[in-house]
Design a protein around this motif. Structure first.
Motif, PDB file in Angstrom:
ATOM      1  N   PRO A 152     108.225  64.005  67.801  1.00 36.18           N
ATOM      2  CA  PRO A 152     107.776  63.608  66.394  1.00 36.18           C
ATOM      3  C   PRO A 152     108.429  62.182  66.527  1.00 36.18           C
ATOM      4  O   PRO A 152     108.106  61.825  64.617  1.00 36.18           O
ATOM      5  N   SER A 153     108.852  61.067  66.926  1.00 37.25           N
ATOM      6  CA  SER A 153     109.331  60.219  66.391  1.00 37.25           C
ATOM      7  C   SER A 153     109.602  58.970  66.932  1.00 37.25           C
ATOM      8  O   SER A 153     110.369  58.633  67.698  1.00 37.25           O
ATOM      9  N   LEU A 154     108.494  58.131  67.815  1.00 40.19           N
ATOM     10  CA  LEU A 154     108.276  57.271  68.370  1.00 40.19           C
ATOM     11  C   LEU A 154     108.001  56.470  68.279  1.00 40.19           C
ATOM     12  O   LEU A 154     106.960  55.737  67.669  1.00 40.19           O
ATOM     13  N   SER A 155     109.387  56.068  68.487  1.00 38.82           N
ATOM     14  CA  SER A 155     109.302  54.381  67.411  1.00 38.82           C
ATOM     15  C   SER A 155     109.105  53.298  68.252  1.00 38.82           C
ATOM     16  O   SER A 155     109.300  53.313  69.172  1.00 38.82           O
ATOM     17  N   ASN A 156     109.377  51.640  67.963  1.00 33.16           N
ATOM     18  CA  ASN A 156     109.342  50.925  68.232  1.00 33.16           C
ATOM     19  C   ASN A 156     110.111  50.495  69.218  1.00 33.16           C
ATOM     20  O   ASN A 156     110.031  50.212  69.869  1.00 33.16           O
ATOM     21  N   LYS A 157     111.569  50.707  69.023  1.00 40.78           N
ATOM     22  CA  LYS A 157     112.432  50.723  69.566  1.00 40.78           C
ATOM     23  C   LYS A 157     112.279  51.574  70.809  1.00 40.78           C
ATOM     24  O   LYS A 157     112.887  51.452  72.311  1.00 40.78           O
ATOM     25  N   LYS A 158     112.050  52.867  70.728  1.00 35.80           N
ATOM     26  CA  LYS A 158     111.602  53.521  72.012  1.00 35.80           C
ATOM     27  C   LYS A 158     110.662  53.288  73.103  1.00 35.80           C
ATOM     28  O   LYS A 158     110.918  53.155  74.623  1.00 35.80           O
ATOM     29  N   ILE A 159     109.749  52.791  72.058  1.00 35.37           N
ATOM     30  CA  ILE A 159     108.673  51.862  73.175  1.00 35.37           C
ATOM     31  C   ILE A 159     109.078  50.672  73.457  1.00 35.37           C
ATOM     32  O   ILE A 159     108.371  50.397  74.857  1.00 35.37           O
ATOM     33  N   LYS A 160     110.036  50.064  73.371  1.00 37.52           N
ATOM     34  CA  LYS A 160     110.729  48.721  73.685  1.00 37.52           C
ATOM     35  C   LYS A 160     111.192  49.092  74.932  1.00 37.52           C
ATOM     36  O   LYS A 160     111.226  48.484  76.196  1.00 37.52           O
ATOM     37  N   GLY A 161     112.559  49.956  74.889  1.00 37.41           N
ATOM     38  CA  GLY A 161     112.604  51.049  76.056  1.00 37.41           C
ATOM     39  C   GLY A 161     111.893  50.893  76.971  1.00 37.41           C
ATOM     40  O   GLY A 161     112.193  51.244  78.484  1.00 37.41           O
ATOM     41  N   ILE A 162     111.299  51.764  76.645  1.00 39.95           N
ATOM     42  CA  ILE A 162     110.051  52.159  77.684  1.00 39.95           C
ATOM     43  C   ILE A 162     109.760  51.190  78.410  1.00 39.95           C
ATOM     44  O   ILE A 162     109.400  50.754  79.786  1.00 39.95           O
ATOM     45  N   ILE A 163     109.260  50.140  77.693  1.00 43.05           N
ATOM     46  CA  ILE A 163     108.657  49.317  78.509  1.00 43.05           C
ATOM     47  C   ILE A 163     109.521  48.099  79.439  1.00 43.05           C
ATOM     48  O   ILE A 163     109.328  47.960  80.405  1.00 43.05           O
ATOM     49  N   ASN A 221     100.434  58.586  78.170  1.00 42.60           N
ATOM     50  CA  ASN A 221      99.958  60.016  77.012  1.00 42.60           C
ATOM     51  C   ASN A 221     100.535  60.137  76.122  1.00 42.60           C
ATOM     52  O   ASN A 221     102.264  60.661  76.508  1.00 42.60           O
ATOM     53  N   PHE A 222     100.575  59.966  75.444  1.00 44.55           N
ATOM     54  CA  PHE A 222     101.053  59.694  73.690  1.00 44.55           C
ATOM     55  C   PHE A 222     100.845  61.546  72.863  1.00 44.55           C
ATOM     56  O   PHE A 222     101.008  61.163  72.141  1.00 44.55           O
ATOM     57  N   GLU A 223     100.054  61.701  73.483  1.00 44.68           N
ATOM     58  CA  GLU A 223      99.016  63.494  72.865  1.00 44.68           C
ATOM     59  C   GLU A 223      99.954  63.809  71.544  1.00 44.68           C
ATOM     60  O   GLU A 223     101.074  64.178  72.441  1.00 44.68           O
ATOM     61  N   GLY A 224      99.971  63.828  70.528  1.00 44.97           N
ATOM     62  CA  GLY A 224     100.998  64.374  69.733  1.00 44.97           C
ATOM     63  C   GLY A 224     101.887  64.017  68.988  1.00 44.97           C
ATOM     64  O   GLY A 224     102.610  64.374  67.762  1.00 44.97           O
ATOM     65  N   SER A 225     102.317  62.348  69.864  1.00 47.02           N
ATOM     66  CA  SER A 225     103.410  62.333  69.375  1.00 47.02           C
ATOM     67  C   SER A 225     102.984  61.303  68.447  1.00 47.02           C
ATOM     68  O   SER A 225     101.402  61.064  67.952  1.00 47.02           O
ATOM     69  N   THR A 226     104.109  60.955  67.287  1.00 41.54           N
ATOM     70  CA  THR A 226     103.574  60.160  65.881  1.00 41.54           C
ATOM     71  C   THR A 226     105.358  59.023  65.537  1.00 41.54           C
ATOM     72  O   THR A 226     105.701  59.049  66.377  1.00 41.54           O
ATOM     73  N   ASP A 227     104.203  58.259  64.807  1.00 40.20           N
ATOM     74  CA  ASP A 227     105.261  57.084  64.612  1.00 40.20           C
ATOM     75  C   ASP A 227     105.084  56.200  63.489  1.00 40.20           C
ATOM     76  O   ASP A 227     103.976  56.517  62.736  1.00 40.20           O
ATOM     77  N   ASP A 228     106.178  55.928  62.441  1.00 36.12           N
ATOM     78  CA  ASP A 228     105.649  55.677  61.116  1.00 36.12           C
ATOM     79  C   ASP A 228     104.533  54.397  61.158  1.00 36.12           C
ATOM     80  O   ASP A 228     103.876  54.028  60.567  1.00 36.12           O
ATOM     81  N   TYR A 268      94.513  54.338  80.940  1.00 37.19           N
ATOM     82  CA  TYR A 268      94.128  55.162  80.498  1.00 37.19           C
ATOM     83  C   TYR A 268      94.935  55.335  79.190  1.00 37.19           C
ATOM     84  O   TYR A 268      96.970  55.387  79.265  1.00 37.19           O
ATOM     85  N   LEU A 269      95.076  55.843  78.180  1.00 36.94           N
ATOM     86  CA  LEU A 269      96.100  55.787  77.243  1.00 36.94           C
ATOM     87  C   LEU A 269      94.964  56.950  76.145  1.00 36.94           C
ATOM     88  O   LEU A 269      93.332  57.391  76.020  1.00 36.94           O
ATOM     89  N   ASN A 270      96.442  57.750  76.123  1.00 38.02           N
ATOM     90  CA  ASN A 270      96.097  59.086  75.296  1.00 38.02           C
ATOM     91  C   ASN A 270      96.473  59.152  73.815  1.00 38.02           C
ATOM     92  O   ASN A 270      97.877  58.650  74.181  1.00 38.02           O
ATOM     93  N   ILE A 271      96.297  59.140  72.716  1.00 36.72           N
ATOM     94  CA  ILE A 271      97.157  58.440  71.655  1.00 36.72           C
ATOM     95  C   ILE A 271      96.563  60.163  70.551  1.00 36.72           C
ATOM     96  O   ILE A 271      96.814  59.553  69.279  1.00 36.72           O
ATOM     97  N   SER A 272      96.367  60.764  71.179  1.00 34.19           N
ATOM     98  CA  SER A 272      95.871  61.691  69.927  1.00 34.19           C
ATOM     99  C   SER A 272      96.581  62.171  68.935  1.00 34.19           C
ATOM    100  O   SER A 272      97.549  62.543  69.590  1.00 34.19           O
ATOM    101  N   THR A 273      96.451  62.515  68.577  1.00 33.08           N
ATOM    102  CA  THR A 273      97.188  63.420  66.846  1.00 33.08           C
ATOM    103  C   THR A 273      97.358  64.983  67.014  1.00 33.08           C
ATOM    104  O   THR A 273      95.869  64.772  66.750  1.00 33.08           O
ATOM    105  N   LEU A 274      98.018  65.460  66.688  1.00 39.30           N
ATOM    106  CA  LEU A 274      97.679  67.272  66.217  1.00 39.30           C
ATOM    107  C   LEU A 274      97.171  67.215  64.694  1.00 39.30           C
ATOM    108  O   LEU A 274      95.818  68.109  65.028  1.00 39.30           O
ATOM    109  N   HIS A 275      97.050  66.213  63.887  1.00 42.00           N
ATOM    110  CA  HIS A 275      96.308  67.053  62.409  1.00 42.00           C
ATOM    111  C   HIS A 275      95.893  65.360  62.439  1.00 42.00           C
ATOM    112  O   HIS A 275      97.056  64.526  63.236  1.00 42.00           O
ATOM    113  N   GLY A 276      95.090  65.253  61.285  1.00 36.21           N
ATOM    114  CA  GLY A 276      94.747  63.982  60.806  1.00 36.21           C
ATOM    115  C   GLY A 276      95.815  63.289  60.394  1.00 36.21           C
ATOM    116  O   GLY A 276      96.908  62.999  59.930  1.00 36.21           O
ATOM    117  N   PHE A 277      95.828  61.175  60.707  1.00 39.66           N
ATOM    118  CA  PHE A 277      97.068  60.883  61.017  1.00 39.66           C
ATOM    119  C   PHE A 277      96.004  59.415  60.423  1.00 39.66           C
ATOM    120  O   PHE A 277      95.677  58.863  61.055  1.00 39.66           O
TER     121      PHE A 277
END
Length: 182
Positions: free
Chosen positions: A35-46, A56-63, A81-90
């Motif tokens: 539900p909240s894939l923030s920049n801080k979390k992405i920096k940690g992943i990187i 694959n971040f299917e259905g994950s969101t971020d403000d 490979y990049l999946n950034i699909s969302t469950l609802h119109g974003f």
């Protein structure tokens, strides 16, 4: 017993702390419906996983989705490979992030941006043009027109899979022309 198992996957990092042993070798990462894939979390992943080529971040969101994509593009230029699909119109100001993907990630073979109605057609076309290796492209429920179909026909000679579900602004003639090319 769980602690022993965990110790096998962790190593002591100079200066204190622990780091997963497998982190430098990990190339595929799937974090879906977060539900909240923030920049801080992405920096940690990187920081933890520097060699990712499959995200694959299917259905994950971020403000601040645009900034997150910009960070991903900067850190993973070899992304295939990049999946950034969302469950609802974003809807968001995310063109800056997708533009960064177009400028950095020229090795993309799979791209799924379905459900992102906030991307402009110009930026979607830029990604298609910049990624000649695309084999699978999912644009379902994106607000595209015949212009995007023409760019796909011009720029994607290796395309094997294309999803246009919910793209109601595309004419039958444009789709027929695309099909006749392949």
């Amino acid at each position: 017993e769980d602690r022993t198992w965990l110790e096998r996957f962790l190593k002591i990092v100079p200066g204190g702390g622990r780091k997963p042993v497998y982190s430098s070798k990990l190339t595929h990462l799937k974090i879906t419906r977060y539900p909240s894939l923030s920049n801080k979390k992405i920096k940690g992943i990187i920081h933890t996983f520097p060699n990712i080529i499959h995200l694959n971040f299917e259905g994950s969101t971020d403000d601040r989705f645009g900034k997150t994509l910009k960070l991903i593009a900067k850190s993973y230029p070899n992304l295939e490979y990049l999946n950034i699909s969302t469950l609802h119109g974003f809807k968001s100001e995310s063109d800056i992030g997708l533009s960064a993907i177009a400028n950095s990630c020229h090795k993309l073979e799979y791209l799924n941006i379905s459900g992102h109605t906030g991307f402009s057609e110009i930026i979607i076309c830029n990604v298609i043009c910049s990624c000649p290796r695309l084999q699978q492209l999912d644009l379902s429920y994106c607000e595209i027109t015949d212009i995007t179909i023409e760019e796909i026909a011009r720029s994607c000679p290796n395309l094997k899979y294309l999803n246009l579900r919910g793209c109601y602004k595309i004419s039958k003639e444009a789709v027929d022309q695309l099909v006749s090319l392949n």
